[in-house]
Design a protein around this motif. Structure first.
Motif, PDB file in Angstrom:
ATOM      1  N   SER A   1      -5.842   2.236  -0.026  1.00 19.17           N
ATOM      2  CA  SER A   1      -5.779   0.871   0.478  1.00 19.17           C
ATOM      3  C   SER A   1      -4.822   0.755   1.655  1.00 19.17           C
ATOM      4  CB  SER A   1      -5.314  -0.078  -0.640  1.00 19.17           C
ATOM      5  OG  SER A   1      -6.181   0.004  -1.760  1.00 19.17           O
ATOM      6  N   THR A   2      -5.073  -0.256   2.462  1.00 22.18           N
ATOM      7  CA  THR A   2      -4.183  -0.556   3.577  1.00 22.18           C
ATOM      8  C   THR A   2      -4.237  -2.043   3.861  1.00 22.18           C
ATOM      9  OG1 THR A   2      -3.535   0.180   5.808  1.00 22.18           O
ATOM     10  CG2 THR A   2      -5.871  -0.229   5.438  1.00 22.18           C
TER      11      THR A   2
ATOM     12  N   ALA B   1       0.825  -1.208   0.000  1.00 15.68           N
ATOM     13  CA  ALA B   1       0.000   0.000   0.000  1.00 15.68           C
ATOM     14  C   ALA B   1       0.862   1.261   0.000  1.00 15.68           C
ATOM     15  CB  ALA B   1      -0.951   0.000   1.203  1.00 15.68           C
TER      16      ALA B   1
END
Length: 338
Positions: free
Chosen positions: A161-162, A95
């Protein structure tokens, strides 16, 4: 076969690892493994592809900001030759890399998809083949002109995102923005949330890995720790991971004094939330009301990965402090809601 051609850039990560006495390690020469696993049967919808790899390949836990221009420059060099790009990358820092490349490749009109796996491609139960095959199909047939992450059936904006799970196959989430698409029995792209292609503004600046630090807030934060961070030589930016909607322990006078000293010394301080789903709003609670006066900037709903890479990117561009403040409040690549 299709006339589309995709470039796969292998950087390392679990997808290409092999088990050794010391544990899993990335190995070079992954092209032959991909060819063996993806050898297309007659009538396959997989597009043609080429594979190149960075040298040396890395475990993504060892990734540093200097790797991002290397990956970006490969895409920039081959941009006119291919219809899309897939970056095979370790999940731990995927990410971060996807966020960084979203800023280095502003104005994409071709897909750049990060993917990888939680289990190496050579192992029986691997999720790698599904992730890679679907990423190839998406890049060729459902092109989204963004830097994205595809994992476990979900296509997500990279800078939204993560990584949320260490071992689950659905390792990534997009907590503050809808998925861009998903793959199941059918493939579907949600075009209403996809960024439009714009004028290319590709860049490849040299990142100063030591210019930005991240300070997590926790009960009983020691003033000496805070002071040692903000007084670090060469620190130009500080990201605070605060509580909830941007709350800080404002009764910790040493902490507040250290932050005020940082902004007074031209350090750019950006406030983001520790919560996955949150938006920082200074003044919603009294304990964050004075942050604007100190000169701390709200990071709104940016992820840690997006905030860190965006600040590094803006500093690497050589902007002055006022311009960086302005750019932090803008959406450069869909990383923030306005």
């Amino acid at each position: 076969m299709t006339d589309k051609r995709i470039l796969i850039i292998y950087t390392g990560g679990t997808i290409g690892m092999q088990n050794t006495e010391s544990g899993y390690i990335p190995v070079s020469g992954f092209h032959s493994v991909i060819d063996e696993q993806l050898h297309p049967p007659s009538g396959s919808r997989l597009p043609d592809y080429d594979v190149i790899e960075i040298e040396p390949v890395i475990d993504s836990a060892n990734l540093v900001p200097g790797h991002w221009p290397i990956i970006a420059s490969l895409i920039q060099t081959h941009y006119k030759t291919y219809d899309g790009f897939i970056v095979l990358h370790g999940t731990d820092t995927m990410a971060y890399s996807a966020s960084a490349l979203s800023f280095l490749l502003v104005g994409l009109d071709k897909p750049v998809i990060f993917t990888g796996s939680q289990i190496p491609l050579v192992e029986l139960r691997s999720d790698a083949k599904d992730n890679l095959c679907n990423a190839l199909i998406l890049a060729a047939y459902y092109p989204v002109p963004e830097v994205t992450i595809f994992f476990h059936g979900k296509l997500m904006r990279g800078n939204r995102s993560t990584k949320s799970k260490a071992t689950g196959l659905d390792a990534f989430e997009s907590p503050n923005y809808p998925w861009l698409g998903q793959v199941g029995s059918n493939s579907e792209i949600h075009s209403e949330v996809v960024l439009p292609a714009t004028k290319q503004q590709f860049s490849c600046p040299e990142f100063n890995a030591h210019s930005v630090a991240i300070l997590p807030i926790y009960p009983g934060l020691n003033e000496n720790i805070c002071r040692s961070i903000v007084e670090t030589d060469g620190l130009d930016g500080l990201i605070i991971r605060s509580y909830g909607m941007g709350n800080l322990p404002n009764q910790n006078k040493a902490l507040m004094a250290a932050l005020k000293s940082a902004t007074s010394n031209n350090c750019i301080v950006l406030n983001i939330s520790q919560c996955l789903q949150a938006e920082v709003y200074h003044g919603h609670y009294a304990c964050s009301a004075e942050l604007n006066d100190i000169g701390i900037i709200s990071g709104a709903n940016m992820t840690t990965e997006a905030a860190y890479t965006k600040l590094l990117y803006l500093l690497a561009q050589g902007y002055d402090r006022e311009e960086i403040y302005r750019q932090l409040g803008k959406s450069l690549a869909g990383e923030i809601d306005l």
